[in-house]
Design a protein around this motif. Structure first.
Motif, PDB file in Angstrom:
ATOM      1  N   ILE A   1       0.864  -1.179   0.000  1.00 53.12           N
ATOM      2  CA  ILE A   1       0.000   0.000   0.000  1.00 53.12           C
ATOM      3  C   ILE A   1       0.900   1.227   0.000  1.00 53.12           C
ATOM      4  O   ILE A   1       1.750   1.380   0.877  1.00 53.12           O
ATOM      5  N   VAL A   2       0.720   2.111  -0.985  1.00 54.68           N
ATOM      6  CA  VAL A   2       1.578   3.296  -1.074  1.00 54.68           C
ATOM      7  C   VAL A   2       0.873   4.559  -0.597  1.00 54.68           C
ATOM      8  O   VAL A   2       1.535   5.562  -0.293  1.00 54.68           O
ATOM      9  N   GLU A   3      -0.466   4.529  -0.525  1.00 53.01           N
ATOM     10  CA  GLU A   3      -1.187   5.701  -0.039  1.00 53.01           C
ATOM     11  C   GLU A   3      -2.582   5.312   0.406  1.00 53.01           C
ATOM     12  O   GLU A   3      -3.242   4.484  -0.232  1.00 53.01           O
ATOM     13  N   ILE A   4      -3.034   5.895   1.518  1.00 52.25           N
ATOM     14  CA  ILE A   4      -4.399   5.732   2.024  1.00 52.25           C
ATOM     15  C   ILE A   4      -4.902   7.102   2.437  1.00 52.25           C
ATOM     16  O   ILE A   4      -4.209   7.834   3.144  1.00 52.25           O
TER      17      ILE A   4
ATOM     18  N   THR B   1       8.308   3.563   4.294  1.00 55.36           N
ATOM     19  CA  THR B   1       7.256   2.967   5.109  1.00 55.36           C
ATOM     20  C   THR B   1       6.026   3.867   5.061  1.00 55.36           C
ATOM     21  O   THR B   1       6.125   5.066   4.821  1.00 55.36           O
ATOM     22  N   LEU B   2       4.878   3.269   5.284  1.00 60.00           N
ATOM     23  CA  LEU B   2       3.633   4.022   5.267  1.00 60.00           C
ATOM     24  C   LEU B   2       3.542   4.872   6.529  1.00 60.00           C
ATOM     25  O   LEU B   2       3.580   4.358   7.643  1.00 60.00           O
TER      26      LEU B   2
ATOM     27  N   VAL C   1       1.041   7.908   3.504  1.00 58.43           N
ATOM     28  CA  VAL C   1       1.746   7.772   2.246  1.00 58.43           C
ATOM     29  C   VAL C   1       3.099   7.119   2.502  1.00 58.43           C
ATOM     30  O   VAL C   1       3.717   7.324   3.554  1.00 58.43           O
ATOM     31  N   ALA C   2       3.567   6.305   1.554  1.00 59.49           N
ATOM     32  CA  ALA C   2       4.879   5.662   1.628  1.00 59.49           C
ATOM     33  C   ALA C   2       5.764   6.249   0.533  1.00 59.49           C
ATOM     34  O   ALA C   2       5.801   5.737  -0.590  1.00 59.49           O
ATOM     35  N   CYS C   3       6.428   7.366   0.845  1.00 58.13           N
ATOM     36  CA  CYS C   3       7.293   8.027  -0.137  1.00 58.13           C
ATOM     37  C   CYS C   3       8.325   8.869   0.595  1.00 58.13           C
ATOM     38  O   CYS C   3       7.972   9.661   1.489  1.00 58.13           O
ATOM     39  N   HIS C   4       9.592   8.738   0.206  1.00 53.51           N
ATOM     40  CA  HIS C   4      10.668   9.524   0.830  1.00 53.51           C
ATOM     41  C   HIS C   4      10.577  10.995   0.495  1.00 53.51           C
ATOM     42  O   HIS C   4      11.128  11.841   1.206  1.00 53.51           O
ATOM     43  N   LEU C   5       9.886  11.335  -0.581  1.00 59.84           N
ATOM     44  CA  LEU C   5       9.838  12.718  -1.046  1.00 59.84           C
ATOM     45  C   LEU C   5       8.716  13.528  -0.409  1.00 59.84           C
ATOM     46  O   LEU C   5       8.565  14.717  -0.692  1.00 59.84           O
TER      47      LEU C   5
ATOM     48  N   LYS D   1      16.118  -3.810  -3.803  1.00 60.86           N
ATOM     49  CA  LYS D   1      16.152  -2.907  -2.664  1.00 60.86           C
ATOM     50  C   LYS D   1      15.444  -1.600  -3.005  1.00 60.86           C
ATOM     51  O   LYS D   1      15.246  -1.264  -4.157  1.00 60.86           O
ATOM     52  N   GLY D   2      15.126  -0.861  -1.959  1.00 60.71           N
ATOM     53  CA  GLY D   2      14.576   0.467  -2.150  1.00 60.71           C
ATOM     54  C   GLY D   2      13.096   0.494  -2.466  1.00 60.71           C
ATOM     55  O   GLY D   2      12.376  -0.492  -2.304  1.00 60.71           O
ATOM     56  N   CYS D   3      12.658   1.658  -2.951  1.00 61.53           N
ATOM     57  CA  CYS D   3      11.252   1.866  -3.288  1.00 61.53           C
ATOM     58  C   CYS D   3      10.860   1.016  -4.492  1.00 61.53           C
ATOM     59  O   CYS D   3      11.577   0.959  -5.487  1.00 61.53           O
ATOM     60  N   ARG D   4       9.702   0.386  -4.431  1.00 64.84           N
ATOM     61  CA  ARG D   4       9.263  -0.493  -5.515  1.00 64.84           C
ATOM     62  C   ARG D   4       8.820   0.290  -6.751  1.00 64.84           C
ATOM     63  O   ARG D   4       8.712  -0.270  -7.824  1.00 64.84           O
TER      64      ARG D   4
END
Length: 327
Positions: free
Chosen positions: A237-240, A310-311, A320-324, A289-292
């Motif tokens: 899950i990348v965003e809820i 991580t979410l 959200v699961a994003c480093h940015l 490795k890293g972000c999918r």
């Protein structure tokens, strides 16, 4: 007894892996990580929408929650009770409360059974009603989903696709469930019929207090029916976020790309190049490795290629699961 709360289903670090048969030359065992460490909560009375490209693991997640698939690891809590490790006999009381409506209304109905027998089967298994009482219940359900009680002796091939899906919904309703998995329940239907089915599902939800997990790839339709929406990519899950928030303030690059792909009835409308999704979803057998999302993200950095995000909650009920994305 479990403590009463507003949470109907909670999954914790849920994983579902499928082993892949390797060739004679490949001695290393491989697995498809269809669901890879997902945690989320579905609340009573809500519709939780789940979207993502084909192959991202949406249907596997839904079927694992319903125990149509046994999880590889993790927990599935229904009203606080862990149903992950239960035997078939122990699971039976929960099967009455958890039902499903599938994508293809024809293949999900036994062609050799009448409509009456199809809807009666769950009643025969999960209730103590007499045969006469069950028959009356079947007729009530047929009328509830917009069919005629005289249809009870017909076979599935005698109905249109939309009517067959109504039969599937009637079967799901037969045991008075609390939770219904709608797995691409409208994708095989004409657009006009889709709207009818959606409106019926909303009416049934209000009448019976149902909770839905609504899996679809139709981003415009899921906005209409869902309270909250989860965006899934390659087993994660990348965003809820609440439905309105997700559409008005998407944060993850993948979510933005999906929303930008929704057709707009304006020939002069131009899609933002940054939000254009390129390439195809990578093989789940080759997750590094890293972000999918790194191989398709227009904003990827070196940090993204090394560390998996991580979410995290960045706004009220927006994860959200994003480093940015900053908290």
């Amino acid at each position: 007894m479990s403590e009463v709360n507003n949470e109907l289903i909670e999954i914790r670090d849920l994983k579902k892996y499928f082993p892949v048969k390797s060739s004679f030359l490949k001695k290393k065992k491989q697995v498809i990580k269809a669901v890879d460490g997902i945690s989320l909560t579905i609340y009573k009375g809500e519709t939780f929408g789940l979207v993502g490209e084909s192959g991202c693991g949406k249907s596997t997640l839904g079927r694992t929650i319903c125990r149509l698939y046994n999880p590889t690891s993790g927990k599935v809590l229904f009203e606080g009770d862990n149903i992950e490790g239960l035997t078939y006999k122990e699971l039976k009381p929960y099967q009455k409360k958890i039902q499903a409506v599938f994508q293809d209304p024809f293949s999900s109905l036994n062609p050799n059974m009448t409509v009456g027998d199809i809807i009666d089967e769950p009643l025969d298994i999960h209730t103590t009603l007499s045969r006469k009482e069950r028959k009356e219940r079947v007729k009530e359900l047929l009328e509830k989903v917009g069919l005629k009680k005289e249809d009870i002796n017909k076979f599935p091939y005698e109905f249109s696709g939309g009517q067959r899906q109504r039969i599937g919904i009637a079967r799901a309703l037969s045991t008075n469930p609390e939770f219904i998995l709608c797995d691409e329940a409208i994708s095989a239907l004409d657009v006009s019929i889709q709207a009818q089915i959606i409106n019926m599902l909303e009416e049934l939800q209000e009448e019976f207090g149902l909770t839905y997990l609504f899996i679809t790839h139709d981003l415009s339709m899921v906005r209409h029916i869902s309270n909250r929406i989860g965006v899934m990519y390659l087993g994660k899950i990348v965003e809820i976020a609440p439905s309105k928030t997700l559409y008005e303030e998407p944060l993850h690059p993948y979510t933005k790309a999906l929303l930008s792909a929704i057709p707009v009835p304006d020939p002069n409308y131009k899609i933002d190049v940054v939000d254009t999704l390129k390439g195809e979803i990578p093989s789940p057998l080759e997750i590094g490795k890293g972000c999918r999302f790194q191989s398709r993200c227009p904003l990827v950095t070196e940090y993204c290629t090394i560390n998996e995000p991580t979410l995290k909650e960045v706004n009220d009920n927006h994860f959200v699961a994003c480093h940015l994305v900053d908290e």
